[in-house]
Write a protein that holds these residues in place. Sequence first.
Motif, PDB file in Angstrom:
ATOM      1  N   GLY A  38     -67.153 -28.408   0.841  1.00 17.63           N
ATOM      2  CA  GLY A  38     -66.177 -28.525   1.984  1.00 17.63           C
ATOM      3  C   GLY A  38     -67.150 -28.217   3.317  1.00 17.63           C
ATOM      4  N   ILE A  39     -68.398 -27.766   3.031  1.00 15.70           N
ATOM      5  CA  ILE A  39     -69.033 -27.479   4.240  1.00 15.70           C
ATOM      6  C   ILE A  39     -69.846 -28.874   4.782  1.00 15.70           C
ATOM      7  N   VAL A  40     -69.823 -28.630   6.108  1.00 15.42           N
ATOM      8  CA  VAL A  40     -70.373 -29.790   6.798  1.00 15.42           C
ATOM      9  C   VAL A  40     -71.823 -29.163   7.742  1.00 15.42           C
ATOM     10  N   GLY A  41     -72.834 -29.850   7.754  1.00 18.73           N
ATOM     11  CA  GLY A  41     -73.986 -29.247   8.673  1.00 18.73           C
ATOM     12  C   GLY A  41     -74.278 -30.149   9.577  1.00 18.73           C
ATOM     13  N   ALA A  42     -74.985 -29.574  10.898  1.00 16.60           N
ATOM     14  CA  ALA A  42     -75.284 -30.535  11.998  1.00 16.60           C
ATOM     15  C   ALA A  42     -76.691 -29.839  12.596  1.00 16.60           C
ATOM     16  N   ALA A  43     -77.751 -30.738  12.331  1.00 16.61           N
ATOM     17  CA  ALA A  43     -79.071 -30.564  12.893  1.00 16.61           C
ATOM     18  C   ALA A  43     -79.224 -30.829  14.284  1.00 16.61           C
ATOM     19  N   THR A  44     -79.366 -30.210  15.346  1.00 17.03           N
ATOM     20  CA  THR A  44     -79.433 -30.180  16.418  1.00 17.03           C
ATOM     21  C   THR A  44     -80.820 -29.456  17.112  1.00 17.03           C
ATOM     22  N   THR A  45     -80.896 -29.994  18.466  1.00 13.09           N
ATOM     23  CA  THR A  45     -82.299 -29.189  18.934  1.00 13.09           C
ATOM     24  C   THR A  45     -82.021 -28.195  19.348  1.00 13.09           C
ATOM     25  N   GLN A  46     -80.915 -27.437  19.293  1.00 12.65           N
ATOM     26  CA  GLN A  46     -80.570 -25.996  19.630  1.00 12.65           C
ATOM     27  C   GLN A  46     -79.995 -25.139  18.596  1.00 12.65           C
ATOM     28  N   GLY A  47     -80.381 -25.663  17.341  1.00 16.38           N
ATOM     29  CA  GLY A  47     -80.137 -24.875  16.037  1.00 16.38           C
ATOM     30  C   GLY A  47     -79.259 -25.842  14.861  1.00 16.38           C
ATOM     31  N   LEU A  48     -79.525 -25.180  13.759  1.00 12.90           N
ATOM     32  CA  LEU A  48     -78.873 -25.548  12.819  1.00 12.90           C
ATOM     33  C   LEU A  48     -77.705 -25.111  12.352  1.00 12.90           C
ATOM     34  N   TYR A  49     -76.477 -25.781  12.275  1.00 13.95           N
ATOM     35  CA  TYR A  49     -75.178 -25.289  12.225  1.00 13.95           C
ATOM     36  C   TYR A  49     -74.308 -25.892  11.119  1.00 13.95           C
ATOM     37  N   LEU A  50     -73.824 -24.780  10.516  1.00 14.07           N
ATOM     38  CA  LEU A  50     -72.655 -25.146   9.490  1.00 14.07           C
ATOM     39  C   LEU A  50     -71.371 -24.993   9.905  1.00 14.07           C
ATOM     40  N   SER A  51     -70.446 -25.828   9.441  1.00 14.22           N
ATOM     41  CA  SER A  51     -69.040 -25.441   9.620  1.00 14.22           C
ATOM     42  C   SER A  51     -68.208 -25.607   8.348  1.00 14.22           C
ATOM     43  N   SER A  52     -67.280 -24.611   8.119  1.00 17.18           N
ATOM     44  CA  SER A  52     -66.351 -24.769   6.687  1.00 17.18           C
ATOM     45  C   SER A  52     -65.050 -25.182   7.140  1.00 17.18           C
ATOM     46  N   ASP A  53     -64.685 -25.534   8.372  1.00 13.76           N
ATOM     47  CA  ASP A  53     -63.566 -25.989   8.954  1.00 13.76           C
ATOM     48  C   ASP A  53     -63.529 -27.305   9.565  1.00 13.76           C
ATOM     49  N   ASP A  54     -64.257 -28.292   8.817  1.00 15.22           N
ATOM     50  CA  ASP A  54     -64.216 -29.738   9.661  1.00 15.22           C
ATOM     51  C   ASP A  54     -64.639 -29.727  11.194  1.00 15.22           C
ATOM     52  N   GLY A  55     -65.674 -28.554  11.549  1.00 21.05           N
ATOM     53  CA  GLY A  55     -66.175 -28.749  12.937  1.00 21.05           C
ATOM     54  C   GLY A  55     -65.183 -28.046  13.890  1.00 21.05           C
ATOM     55  N   ALA A  56     -64.226 -27.395  13.256  1.00 17.79           N
ATOM     56  CA  ALA A  56     -63.382 -26.477  14.478  1.00 17.79           C
ATOM     57  C   ALA A  56     -64.196 -25.350  14.795  1.00 17.79           C
ATOM     58  N   GLN A  57     -65.307 -24.656  13.848  1.00 19.37           N
ATOM     59  CA  GLN A  57     -65.857 -23.777  14.345  1.00 19.37           C
ATOM     60  C   GLN A  57     -67.290 -23.866  13.749  1.00 19.37           C
ATOM     61  N   TRP A  58     -68.366 -23.704  14.563  1.00 17.76           N
ATOM     62  CA  TRP A  58     -69.758 -23.852  14.104  1.00 17.76           C
ATOM     63  C   TRP A  58     -70.473 -22.711  14.098  1.00 17.76           C
ATOM     64  N   THR A  59     -71.392 -22.297  13.082  1.00 16.95           N
ATOM     65  CA  THR A  59     -71.966 -21.083  13.220  1.00 16.95           C
ATOM     66  C   THR A  59     -73.450 -21.461  12.865  1.00 16.95           C
ATOM     67  N   ASP A  60     -74.201 -21.079  13.743  1.00 19.78           N
ATOM     68  CA  ASP A  60     -75.777 -21.432  13.665  1.00 19.78           C
ATOM     69  C   ASP A  60     -76.361 -20.643  12.503  1.00 19.78           C
ATOM     70  N   ILE A  61     -77.016 -21.323  11.759  1.00 18.32           N
ATOM     71  CA  ILE A  61     -77.849 -20.374  10.397  1.00 18.32           C
ATOM     72  C   ILE A  61     -79.355 -20.706  10.627  1.00 18.32           C
ATOM     73  N   ARG A  62     -79.890 -20.690  11.901  1.00 17.22           N
ATOM     74  CA  ARG A  62     -81.279 -20.725  12.116  1.00 17.22           C
ATOM     75  C   ARG A  62     -81.914 -19.634  11.339  1.00 17.22           C
ATOM     76  N   GLY A  63     -81.292 -18.392  11.417  1.00 18.85           N
ATOM     77  CA  GLY A  63     -81.903 -17.122  10.814  1.00 18.85           C
ATOM     78  C   GLY A  63     -83.350 -16.903  11.265  1.00 18.85           C
ATOM     79  N   THR A  64     -84.221 -16.654  10.245  1.00 23.82           N
ATOM     80  CA  THR A  64     -85.687 -16.537  10.503  1.00 23.82           C
ATOM     81  C   THR A  64     -86.459 -17.887  10.488  1.00 23.82           C
ATOM     82  N   ALA A  65     -85.910 -18.923  10.488  1.00 20.38           N
ATOM     83  CA  ALA A  65     -86.794 -20.028  10.964  1.00 20.38           C
ATOM     84  C   ALA A  65     -87.239 -19.986  12.573  1.00 20.38           C
ATOM     85  N   VAL A  66     -88.565 -20.256  12.831  1.00 16.22           N
ATOM     86  CA  VAL A  66     -88.998 -20.193  14.182  1.00 16.22           C
ATOM     87  C   VAL A  66     -88.370 -20.973  15.266  1.00 16.22           C
ATOM     88  N   PRO A  67     -88.436 -22.392  14.952  1.00 19.33           N
ATOM     89  CA  PRO A  67     -88.084 -23.307  16.204  1.00 19.33           C
ATOM     90  C   PRO A  67     -86.397 -23.399  16.273  1.00 19.33           C
TER      91      PRO A  67
END
Length: 772
Positions: free
Chosen positions: A715-744
């Motif tokens: 049920g998780i959706v992900g979005a690759a953007t030029t400002q981070g890698l985001y996941l949402s567990s509620d169909d995009g109502a709220q996004w969370t950046d999981i860039r974490g330790t990645a450099v870019p």
Amino acid sequence: MLVGGAVTRVSLLLFLSVVFLLSGCSGGSSGSTSGTGIVPVTSGINLTVNVTGLPSGTMGSVTVTGPGGYSQTIGQTTTLQNLMAGTYDVSAAIVAPTPDAAYLPTLTDNTVTVGSGGIDTGTDNVSYSSLSTQWQVVGPSGIEFNFRSSNYYSGSGKMQAFAVDDGDPLIMYAGGGIGPGNSGPFSGAGVYKTTNGGTSWTAVDSGLSDPSVDSLWLDQGNPDVILAGTFYHGVFQSTNAGQTWAEVSPTSYGAVSAFKQIGSVVYAPTQAGIAESTNDGSSWTLVENTSSPVRAISGVGGVLYAGLDNGQVLVQTGPSAAWTNVTPSGLSGTTVWHIAVNPTNPANAIVVEWHGYSTPNLYETTDTGAQWSIISGPSCPVQYIVFEPTDPVNLYAGCDGILYQSTDSGSSWSVVPGSGWDVRLIVADEAGVTGNLLVGSDQGLYFRAAGSTTWQSLTGSLNSSSLLYGFAINGPTILTTVQDYSPISTFNGGQTWVNGGGSSSTNGASGEAGSVIVNPAIQGVVYLFTTGGFQYSTDGGQSFTQDPSIEFAAGNFNQGNAQTMAVDPENPSTVYVAAANGVFMSTDGGASWNAETGWPIPHPWMVAVDPAASTTIFVGNQSPPGLYMTQNGGQTWIQSAMSGFCGAPDALTVNPSDPQIILVGMSQGPACNGGIWESTDGGTSFTAANSGIENIPECCENDVAHIRYDPYDSGIVGAATTQGLYLSSDDGAQWTDIRGTAVPNAFTDLIWTKNSLYATTFGQGIVKIPFP
């Protein structure tokens, strides 16, 4: 059990007397909550939401909605009291309390029926589980290529920032960013360090919150002190040889693309003007305000030259002298990328102006800017030029794809043998050694020792600073599209990599950027669409053939890797390509193609197929931007309502369990009302859905390149953007950046396998984390 915060429903039924229902009494709720509650009945009905699995001190993000407009958001276990009888929806968002971990919610579906003598209480459980965001670099590395030359080198991604310890030349630092005036492609590679002359490199980015590094400077008297000029956050300083960094310039300074040391003073061009530091960069003072950002600075002795974004050139003839406008009359008003000053005669300077890929763009003064003349330079638009410090009649000039040398003060030019890179930096007499020459380029760092005619790659061992667009994974095979290389592939899980244009490759893949997909139902079939055109493989990517009838749209390259190809999930022999000359369709898996000239989309940009209904097809149009939808295989079309958006649709994904929910990624970011848009009516209308996505108005590239649902039913959706890698567990109502330790910051694609989540980046190649 539903993983990923999919909405659950809790039915709370109670037989109440009519008198009680009409009483209109209301009650409150307890626990850590926020939101609005319209509760017209004091019913005694309670809903307990148990929130578990989070570390101490971390709050969840759980939303409960119900009858009468009821809405509450809670962060921990809470009993919501005195609710109206009815159905309550519970959803939970992902939370990321630390840089190296995120927490994914799992919800249980409990339906509680309460009878006349029953218990008037419902329960739902939200259990969070940890997801490591300590990303592992996969590659590519050891990329062999022959870029516009007859010589083969091992390359990396863009490296145009460089510093070396003259006292120990084996110690070097390299960085990847944008450069003055956006010279070349965007990179967020951060800073790398080598202590063995380039044999191996280590990322040194602790505290470096902006990984787009445009320039580096090292104090030769105290080599523990290093400065990094970055595109967004200005100057960072390290006082321990790169182990840690701290931001030291005011936020108003913005981009810093160069440093120049004169005596004990370090100067920096900033967006606010010209700044100086007298304490190794620990603090800065703006000594000259400018109406346009300063991109270039150079000088000798007491003479300094500065080049601005609007084409102006300023000069200061002494430490206390005023800055004077000495702009050459021929300058066209576009960015000054670089200024070179004769090390033995500060009155002699050369300005590199950038006005597209046209020549001439070199202007020279021999009287400190009083008069200028156009240089008849190399037969290419120069991007960087230097005088050789110990013999200034020798000059080097770099262009896209070639390096030139003049031995007569610029009167004539010749190609430097063995060179063939997109040159962004030239360091003559590198490490203080007369005759040494170093080039920073879109393909990495290359070095020629004094007295030698042979070049060596210094960054070919990096794993990896590559700038990647789309990719596809099929078992141990990973196929990628790349900036400044032909497509790069591995067929053994990343142990070795093959460049489409390299000497060890026979696959014939060509072109930069673009997309690549694997047909999941036809063994060995791969589709590749790059600046080299549409290419087709029947042996898993080992070899490709071109179809010249399908033309690549230049705009797709400029915006990244729009979703230009789609396989019909229900009928995998049907494949679509959004090309410059129309949407093409194949019904035999790609062996032959027909242009769908009847489809009313003038400039197709992306194409997607509903996974549950092959007759429902979406096509994004580039100009005018918009999203078109057909539900009958192309016989009729409607344009989706997307009022006030900006950019064009880059990517689209349909919720596999609810086809009414559709998410679209746009080619412009949230700052201008782009980013991600959501439809809950099957694509008829859309609204912006950017909650949680970082909004950077000044970003030079700000698109959502790919957006995908996890195919393994989380049920998780992900979005690759030029400002981070985001996941949402509620169909995009709220996004969370999981860039974490990645450099870019910049991510361009993401793919789930059974055990991992992979992503492509602009500056660190392919990275992955476990994702069971």
